[in-house]
Design an enzyme around this catalytic site. Sequence first.
Site, PDB file in Angstrom:
ATOM      1  CG  HIS A 187      -1.767   1.146   1.461  1.00  0.00           C
ATOM      2  ND1 HIS A 187      -3.125   1.125   1.263  1.00  0.00           N
ATOM      3  CD2 HIS A 187      -1.472   2.406   1.859  1.00  0.00           C
ATOM      4  CE1 HIS A 187      -3.633   2.314   1.537  1.00  0.00           C
ATOM      5  NE2 HIS A 187      -2.639   3.127   1.911  1.00  0.00           N
ATOM      6  CD  GLU A 188       1.699   3.534   3.712  1.00  0.00           C
ATOM      7  OE1 GLU A 188       1.840   4.613   3.085  1.00  0.00           O
ATOM      8  OE2 GLU A 188       0.720   3.300   4.438  1.00  0.00           O
ATOM      9  CG  HIS A 191       0.054   6.031  -0.706  1.00  0.00           C
ATOM     10  ND1 HIS A 191      -1.105   6.474  -1.300  1.00  0.00           N
ATOM     11  CD2 HIS A 191      -0.312   5.589   0.535  1.00  0.00           C
ATOM     12  CE1 HIS A 191      -2.119   6.304  -0.456  1.00  0.00           C
ATOM     13  NE2 HIS A 191      -1.667   5.763   0.650  1.00  0.00           N
ATOM     14  CG  HIS A 197      -6.194   6.252   0.482  1.00  0.00           C
ATOM     15  ND1 HIS A 197      -5.930   7.312   1.300  1.00  0.00           N
ATOM     16  CD2 HIS A 197      -5.303   5.291   0.808  1.00  0.00           C
ATOM     17  CE1 HIS A 197      -4.932   7.004   2.108  1.00  0.00           C
ATOM     18  NE2 HIS A 197      -4.523   5.784   1.827  1.00  0.00           N
ATOM     19  CE1 TYR A 246      -7.595   5.532   3.954  1.00  0.00           C
ATOM     20  CE2 TYR A 246      -9.474   6.658   4.881  1.00  0.00           C
ATOM     21  CZ  TYR A 246      -8.146   6.641   4.553  1.00  0.00           C
ATOM     22  OH  TYR A 246      -7.381   7.724   4.836  1.00  0.00           O
TER      23      TYR A 246
HETATM   24 ZN   LIG Z   1      -2.641   5.123   2.380  1.00  0.00          ZN
END
Ligand SMILES: [Zn+2]
Length: 317
Positions: A187-188, A191, A197, A246
């Site tokens: 996930h990071e 980014h 997101h 999320y």
């Molecule tokens: Zn995030």
Amino acid sequence: MVHKLLIPVVICVGVFGGGFVAGMPASTNEYFPIRPPRPPLDNFVAGDPLTEEEFHSDISSKSGEMELDHSSLWDNQHPELHEGDVMLTSAKNAILGTVGLWPNATIPYVISSNYTSAQRQVIASVMNTYRNKTCLRFVPRTTQANYIRIKKSGQGCWSYVGRIGGAQDVSLDDGCIASWAPGVVIHELMHTAGFWHEHMRPDRDKYVSINLNNVRQQYRGNFNKMSTTQVTTLGLGYDYGSVMHYPAGAFAIDRSIPVIKALIGSPTLGQRKGFSTLDLQKLRKLYNCKTCYFFYDGHDAFMGIDIWHSIHLFCLA
Ligand SMILES: [Zn+2]
């Protein structure tokens, strides 16, 4: 062809281990009227680059090693995000264009010396997954001006969105690096590659409803919807199963009431096991990855040995 870019901005920062630290650049964000100072950038001690052996770590066999409470993963990962730091990069006019992409799909990295060998294996294994399933490459930094510094900041898990220029930190604290949930590291690094997101997409209202009444005012900015002038969906569908989505209870005041509800079906939101199929498609499209095949158009046998006539190279987007 990518026309627009998902922009470089700080996105995930948070509380970790009970203490509040934020450390984001000053902005006029209404959600964060009091803004802590940016963390110092000079406390970084580089460790050895990850090895090929670590890249091939079988982290799946190490489940449970990290002694983390599975249910607290979200709290460790994303206690809060500083949506307001969009201010940081919109000022740089980096909304459109290719400024935030990593040239040649290559992200030079240095990694802090402050990781255990088990943690290095998880990070390396994730980088290896990127290598195997996309055309993105994490390479040890030599002299590149633009690169990431993977470190423990004491502030949880966060990254900038895309390439911002110069050295940029990716924070992976102890609570972010679990062999049973490599999706947090994935996930990071998504980014870092340039993705926001999933629930912030311009078209999200067709797919999810957001109950802001169940979110404290200071966290509501994390549920902002971005405009089509800010980001592109790459023409690919909304993905409930994205590692960038999320979970339903993100930032909930009352955890028995979902903040995010799917409008189609009843999918699980917020998985952190790994890439979804669409996550990979989006990465590959953003970076124009191609899959190339070699083949030859025939062969003859001469004295019992095959002779390849001509070799062709075909690449598919
Ligand atoms: Zn995030």
